[in-house]
Structure formats: C-alpha cells, structure tokens
Design a protein around this motif. Structure first.
Motif, PDB file in Angstrom:
ATOM      1  N   ASP A 264      63.612  58.735 101.193  1.00  0.00           N
ATOM      2  CA  ASP A 264      63.507  59.966 100.585  1.00  0.00           C
ATOM      3  C   ASP A 264      64.000  59.902  98.800  1.00  0.00           C
ATOM      4  OD1 ASP A 264      63.276  60.639 102.981  1.00  0.00           O
ATOM      5  OD2 ASP A 264      65.208  61.174 103.310  1.00  0.00           O
ATOM      6  N   LYS A 265      64.918  58.896  98.722  1.00  0.00           N
ATOM      7  CA  LYS A 265      65.522  58.878  97.124  1.00  0.00           C
ATOM      8  C   LYS A 265      64.342  58.266  96.347  1.00  0.00           C
ATOM      9  CE  LYS A 265      70.088  58.394  98.643  1.00  0.00           C
ATOM     10  NZ  LYS A 265      71.515  57.340  98.841  1.00  0.00           N
ATOM     11  N   GLY A 267      61.127  58.381  96.591  1.00  0.00           N
ATOM     12  CA  GLY A 267      60.118  59.270  96.522  1.00  0.00           C
ATOM     13  C   GLY A 267      60.434  60.310  95.674  1.00  0.00           C
ATOM     14  N   ALA A 268      61.631  60.761  95.614  1.00  0.00           N
ATOM     15  CA  ALA A 268      62.161  61.632  94.684  1.00  0.00           C
ATOM     16  C   ALA A 268      61.926  61.144  93.227  1.00  0.00           C
ATOM     17  CB  ALA A 268      63.601  62.273  95.123  1.00  0.00           C
ATOM     18  N   ASN A 289      59.226  62.620 104.919  1.00  0.00           N
ATOM     19  CA  ASN A 289      60.050  62.125 103.750  1.00  0.00           C
ATOM     20  C   ASN A 289      59.479  62.811 102.511  1.00  0.00           C
ATOM     21  OD1 ASN A 289      59.336  59.608 105.788  1.00  0.00           O
ATOM     22  ND2 ASN A 289      61.448  59.126 104.511  1.00  0.00           N
ATOM     23  N   ALA A 293      61.830  64.320  99.900  1.00  0.00           N
ATOM     24  CA  ALA A 293      61.868  64.019  98.217  1.00  0.00           C
ATOM     25  C   ALA A 293      61.613  65.021  97.455  1.00  0.00           C
ATOM     26  CB  ALA A 293      60.650  62.984  98.324  1.00  0.00           C
ATOM     27  N   ARG A 297      64.325  66.017  94.576  1.00  0.00           N
ATOM     28  CA  ARG A 297      63.866  65.929  93.244  1.00  0.00           C
ATOM     29  C   ARG A 297      64.656  67.016  92.506  1.00  0.00           C
ATOM     30  NH1 ARG A 297      57.880  67.765  91.222  1.00  0.00           N
ATOM     31  NH2 ARG A 297      58.287  67.378  89.145  1.00  0.00           N
TER      32      ARG A 297
END
Length: 300
Positions: A264-265, A267-268, A289, A293, A297
């Motif tokens: 997730d992190k 992806g952000a 996810n 994300a 963000r």
C-alpha cells in the motif's frame, strides 16, 4: 460438454471396467486401456488409474466411483504417483499486488528424481528466494518446461474486460500444458496445483481455443507432493522475482512481493510520483491495495 477426471486404485478401476463391460466401445487411442459409452457419456480409462468422463452424465457417473474417495473442498482426490512420467503446473504472483503472473508446466520422469533431490527441489514456498535464484536456472536448462509470464500491463488489459482472477489462470495453465505437449513425450499424468474446483476449471476451459485430450488432476498443495509441480513452482517463482526486479528498476522503487501494508505504501509513493499509469505498469489494479494506496497518497 462436461468433462470430469478421477483417479482410482487398481482394485476400483477393475470394478469400473467390469461394471461397464456391456458398454465397451471401439478404442483407437493407444493411450487408453478401455473406452465405454455409458448413458451417452464417453468413459476412458488409463494405465495410470485415471478415468475421464465426457458427456451429459459425466459428473453423476464420476460421483458413483468417488463417493468413498477422500476430497478437500471439492478438489480432485489426492493420489499422486511420482513413479509416473508427469507434467506438473503451478503459478506464482496471484497473491502479489506488484508484478504479473507466471505459470509454468514441467515434464518430470523418474530418472530425474535423484538429480532433483540433489538440487534440493521442494515446494517453492519452503525455499528462500536466494535458493530459488540458485537452482531455477539449472532446472530451466535440464528440465523440459513451458513458461508463460503475464506482465502487469497485460494483466490489467484483460481483467476484468475478458477474464477474471480465476479464468485467467485456467487459460494460462491450459496454454502452458498445451504448448509443452507439442514438444515432449506423452505424460502418464498431468497434475495442476489446484486453485479452483474441477467443474469451474472445465467451465472456463470451454471458452479457450486450444485443447488436449490428456486428462488432468487438480490437487491442493500439489507442489509439496509432486516433483513436477515443485519444479514448476520454483521456475515460476524465479521468473516472477526477475520480473519484479525489472519493474522496480523501471520505476525507481523497490516493489515488494505480497499484498500487505508495505505494498500500500509503495503504491502510494508511485501514485504521487507518476500517477495511476505507474501502477498500471507494475501492479494488479483490481486489488484492494489500489484504493488503500490512493487514501495513503493524500497524507504524503
């Protein structure tokens, strides 16, 4: 046309043959030991103990012979004979947000067993990535196999427009086996590490262009029981890791395997740097996810 494949013991197979004796039909396929026409359904038996039912009564006829066989969640009963020439398939990447999907089919004969055990071939989930990177190239060179590697970009093009998460695996496993059968000896059994039940697999398979007559078995956790599947799992994991490394270099971020909070992190971070297109090139967009994300963000 419905197709169901079961595995019977020699004693059970003998009972089936005796039961269908009056329904025996001409058999032109040397791979089959017997061929019957029962209630409009074709019944084929093989030396390996597999029985394939094809026709309107396939499931009901098969059920008559599997009522006492152990099954798990509707999957084919686990009866793997490693003494047979086997094609085994497995896929890697299905549970990872980043990276695509690798599917491999491998042909393993009994004469390979000593070498495979010498190399430490095992379920890829039990091997470190370092070990996989060490032995996978050796397996690629020594074992006949067919690999298919779907990129995240292609994955996102066909899901959900043409395929879903299950049907795309059916298509890839089927195609890998189909292509491998074009260049190797006829296997005595084909084992697929089960990701769905046999009925669902066959329903999706009907939509595919390429087909083969060889019966298949869908068996849970087959990579821990079948050397051919274990080989495929190792090669598939290697290809997935190599692809993940290449994607990481292309976007300048270390893309993790899996679908946890770290995914997730990352992806952000990609969304902030390059927008949704960066995820389209590196991740499976339909995973949750992506939404996580997008929320993260906003705080970056």
């Amino acid at each position: 046309m419905s197709t169901v494949v079961i595995q019977l013991s020699p004693k059970e197979l003998q009972k089936l043959v005796q039961s269908y004796q009056a329904d025996q039909a001409p058999n032109k396929d040397s791979n089959k030991t017997h061929f019957f026409r029962v209630k409009g359904t074709a019944v084929s038996t093989y030396k390996s103990g597999k029985v394939m039912f094809q026709g309107p009564q396939a499931q009901s006829l098969a059920d008559q012979w599997t009522q006492t066989a152990p099954t798990t969640k509707g999957k084919t009963a686990t009866r793997i004979d490693n003494s047979l020439v086997t094609i085994g398939t497995d896929e890697v990447g299905n549970g990872s947000y980043f990276g695509g999907l690798a599917v491999v089919a491998s042909l393993v004969s009994p004469h390979h067993h000593h070498r495979l055990k010498e190399l430490g071939v095992n379920d890829s989930k039990k091997l470190t990535d370092a070990k996989i990177r060490q032995i996978a190239p050796i397996l690629q060179a020594e074992i006949e196999h067919q690999a298919l590697l779907l990129s995240p970009q292609k994955y996102n093009e066909i899901i959900p427009s043409r395929y879903n998460a299950v049907s795309v695996k059916v298509a890839l496993h089927n195609q890998a086996i189909f292509l491998l059968l074009q260049k190797v000896e006829t296997p005595q059994q084909i084992i697929i590490d089960a990701f769905t039940n046999h009925t669902t697999y066959q329903n999706y398979l009907e939509k595919e262009t390429n087909h083969f007559a060889n019966p298949i078995q869908l068996i849970e956790k087959a990579e821990a029981q079948c050397l051919a599947v274990a080989v495929s799992s190792i090669i598939a994991r290697f290809l997935f890791l190599e692809q993940l490394d290449a994607l990481s270099q292309s976007v300048g971020e270390n893309l993790p395997s899996g679908a946890g909070p770290l995914a997730d992190k990352v992806g952000a971070l990609l969304l902030k740097k390059s927008g949704l297109e960066s995820l389209r090139q590196t991740a499976k967009l339909h995973f949750k996810n992506t939404q996580k994300a997008e929320k993260l963000r906003k705080n970056l």
